[in-house]
Design a protein around this motif. Structure first.
Motif, PDB file in Angstrom:
ATOM      1  N   GLN A  41       0.832  -1.209   0.000  1.00 50.14           N
ATOM      2  CA  GLN A  41       0.000   0.000   0.000  1.00 50.14           C
ATOM      3  C   GLN A  41       0.866   1.259   0.000  1.00 50.14           C
ATOM      4  O   GLN A  41       0.593   2.218  -0.711  1.00 50.14           O
ATOM      5  CB  GLN A  41      -0.942   0.008   1.205  1.00 50.14           C
ATOM      6  CG  GLN A  41      -1.841   1.227   1.290  1.00 50.14           C
ATOM      7  CD  GLN A  41      -2.793   1.314   0.117  1.00 50.14           C
ATOM      8  OE1 GLN A  41      -3.517   0.378  -0.156  1.00 50.14           O
ATOM      9  NE2 GLN A  41      -2.779   2.432  -0.591  1.00 50.14           N
ATOM     10  N   THR A  42       1.934   1.237   0.798  1.00 48.41           N
ATOM     11  CA  THR A  42       2.831   2.388   0.883  1.00 48.41           C
ATOM     12  C   THR A  42       3.558   2.618  -0.448  1.00 48.41           C
ATOM     13  O   THR A  42       3.688   3.759  -0.905  1.00 48.41           O
ATOM     14  CB  THR A  42       3.839   2.195   2.031  1.00 48.41           C
ATOM     15  OG1 THR A  42       3.105   2.043   3.253  1.00 48.41           O
ATOM     16  CG2 THR A  42       4.790   3.368   2.157  1.00 48.41           C
TER      17      THR A  42
ATOM     18  N   GLN B 154       2.475   1.752  -3.379  1.00 48.04           N
ATOM     19  CA  GLN B 154       1.461   2.262  -4.313  1.00 48.04           C
ATOM     20  C   GLN B 154       1.146   3.730  -4.034  1.00 48.04           C
ATOM     21  O   GLN B 154       1.000   4.524  -4.970  1.00 48.04           O
ATOM     22  CB  GLN B 154       0.196   1.411  -4.241  1.00 48.04           C
ATOM     23  CG  GLN B 154       0.399   0.030  -4.821  1.00 48.04           C
ATOM     24  CD  GLN B 154      -0.769  -0.914  -4.566  1.00 48.04           C
ATOM     25  OE1 GLN B 154      -1.569  -0.718  -3.645  1.00 48.04           O
ATOM     26  NE2 GLN B 154      -0.865  -1.959  -5.374  1.00 48.04           N
ATOM     27  N   ASP B 155       1.061   4.094  -2.759  1.00 52.88           N
ATOM     28  CA  ASP B 155       0.832   5.500  -2.403  1.00 52.88           C
ATOM     29  C   ASP B 155       1.956   6.373  -2.954  1.00 52.88           C
ATOM     30  O   ASP B 155       1.712   7.466  -3.484  1.00 52.88           O
ATOM     31  CB  ASP B 155       0.741   5.681  -0.884  1.00 52.88           C
ATOM     32  CG  ASP B 155      -0.522   5.090  -0.270  1.00 52.88           C
ATOM     33  OD1 ASP B 155      -1.439   4.709  -1.028  1.00 52.88           O
ATOM     34  OD2 ASP B 155      -0.576   5.001   0.975  1.00 52.88           O
TER      35      ASP B 155
ATOM     36  N   MET C 270       3.908   5.688  -5.502  1.00 58.55           N
ATOM     37  CA  MET C 270       3.812   5.727  -6.963  1.00 58.55           C
ATOM     38  C   MET C 270       2.760   6.749  -7.401  1.00 58.55           C
ATOM     39  O   MET C 270       3.001   7.560  -8.298  1.00 58.55           O
ATOM     40  CB  MET C 270       3.461   4.337  -7.504  1.00 58.55           C
ATOM     41  CG  MET C 270       4.598   3.344  -7.416  1.00 58.55           C
ATOM     42  SD  MET C 270       4.090   1.628  -7.748  1.00 58.55           S
ATOM     43  CE  MET C 270       3.423   1.747  -9.388  1.00 58.55           C
ATOM     44  N   HIS C 271       1.601   6.720  -6.758  1.00 64.27           N
ATOM     45  CA  HIS C 271       0.513   7.643  -7.117  1.00 64.27           C
ATOM     46  C   HIS C 271       0.889   9.096  -6.839  1.00 64.27           C
ATOM     47  O   HIS C 271       0.436   9.999  -7.531  1.00 64.27           O
ATOM     48  CB  HIS C 271      -0.777   7.273  -6.383  1.00 64.27           C
ATOM     49  CG  HIS C 271      -1.343   5.955  -6.798  1.00 64.27           C
ATOM     50  ND1 HIS C 271      -1.622   5.634  -8.104  1.00 64.27           N
ATOM     51  CD2 HIS C 271      -1.664   4.860  -6.073  1.00 64.27           C
ATOM     52  CE1 HIS C 271      -2.099   4.398  -8.178  1.00 64.27           C
ATOM     53  NE2 HIS C 271      -2.121   3.894  -6.953  1.00 64.27           N
ATOM     54  N   ALA C 272       1.738   9.299  -5.821  1.00 62.16           N
ATOM     55  CA  ALA C 272       2.168  10.655  -5.485  1.00 62.16           C
ATOM     56  C   ALA C 272       3.339  11.112  -6.355  1.00 62.16           C
ATOM     57  O   ALA C 272       3.774  12.254  -6.255  1.00 62.16           O
ATOM     58  CB  ALA C 272       2.556  10.726  -4.005  1.00 62.16           C
ATOM     59  N   GLY C 273       3.859  10.213  -7.200  1.00 64.67           N
ATOM     60  CA  GLY C 273       4.982  10.556  -8.060  1.00 64.67           C
ATOM     61  C   GLY C 273       6.320  10.541  -7.344  1.00 64.67           C
ATOM     62  O   GLY C 273       7.327  11.005  -7.875  1.00 64.67           O
TER      63      GLY C 273
ATOM     64  N   ALA D 153       7.055   4.760 -11.374  1.00 64.02           N
ATOM     65  CA  ALA D 153       5.724   4.256 -11.727  1.00 64.02           C
ATOM     66  C   ALA D 153       5.740   2.813 -12.225  1.00 64.02           C
ATOM     67  O   ALA D 153       4.694   2.167 -12.272  1.00 64.02           O
ATOM     68  CB  ALA D 153       5.093   5.158 -12.780  1.00 64.02           C
ATOM     69  N   ASP D 154       6.915   2.296 -12.567  1.00 64.95           N
ATOM     70  CA  ASP D 154       6.980   0.953 -13.159  1.00 64.95           C
ATOM     71  C   ASP D 154       7.460  -0.118 -12.179  1.00 64.95           C
ATOM     72  O   ASP D 154       7.883  -1.194 -12.580  1.00 64.95           O
ATOM     73  CB  ASP D 154       7.882   0.970 -14.394  1.00 64.95           C
ATOM     74  CG  ASP D 154       9.315   1.395 -14.060  1.00 64.95           C
ATOM     75  OD1 ASP D 154       9.559   1.912 -12.950  1.00 64.95           O
ATOM     76  OD2 ASP D 154      10.187   1.203 -14.929  1.00 64.95           O
TER      77      ASP D 154
END
Length: 199
Positions: A139-140, A142-143, A145-148, A152-153
């Protein structure tokens, strides 16, 4: 001891187990000791738990279940990278005032459970704990990644296992006195590990 519904009796047993483990050690959570604390027969405890191992495994689960919502909420106040460092290095001192002695009990309990991890019931509770930790790491990631903040890969599933394996390996080295050869404490080791993984 008065009659209670099954779930109510089990809850009473778990409260006694958690209280004894918090005051003493995991090894103190024996069927006989819990029965004495509740003023009942060992048979009444065995009605709910097949063995002392099962009772201790449930104690590990119960302490973490009680702590987890508060701990996760505190973790989620941190930015993703700091959250990873905190989870992987066990640096929970930032939360000491908010979690207090419960966290110390949980940390001690985890170490004690790890020492007796060959007991099947305890091993199962440790596996559940590591599974929850992995879910939180995913989850962390992914968080982030979503925050940039993170690439992303990333393969978050693979990376979560790499991070857990590396930090558990550090703990094993520390246990046998060899972690000092790495020339760093666990938090610095985790920082270096994250940098090498591009985080």
């Amino acid at each position: 001891m008065a009659y209670m519904a099954r779930d109510e009796r089990r809850g009473q047993i778990m409260n006694a187990v958690v209280e004894i483990v918090a005051r003493e050690r995991l090894a103190a959570a024996t069927v006989r000791r819990i029965a004495q604390a509740l003023d009942c027969s060992p048979g009444q405890i065995h009605h709910h738990f097949s063995s002392a191992d099962a009772l201790r495994a449930e104690a590990v689960r119960e302490v973490w279940c009680r702590l987890e919502p508060q701990f996760v909420a505190l973790l989620h106040r941190l930015p993703p990278r700091e959250r990873l460092v905190t989870m992987l290095s066990g640096c929970c001192s930032a939360f000491a005032d908010e979690i207090g002695p419960v966290m110390l009990v949980a940390e001690r309990l985890w170490k004690e459970a790890w020492d007796i991890r060959r007991e099947p019931a305890v091993r199962e509770s440790i596996a559940e704990g590591i599974g929850k930790m992995r879910d939180e790491i995913i989850q962390t990631l992914q968080d982030g990644m979503h925050a940039g903040i993170f690439p992303a890969d990333m393969d978050v599933s693979r990376l979560s296992l790499v991070l857990i394996a590396a930090t558990q390996g550090y703990d094993l080295l520390a246990e046998i006195g060899a972690a000092g050869e790495l020339g760093t404490d666990k938090a610095a080791y985790v920082e270096e590990l994250l940098r090498k993984e591009g985080l």
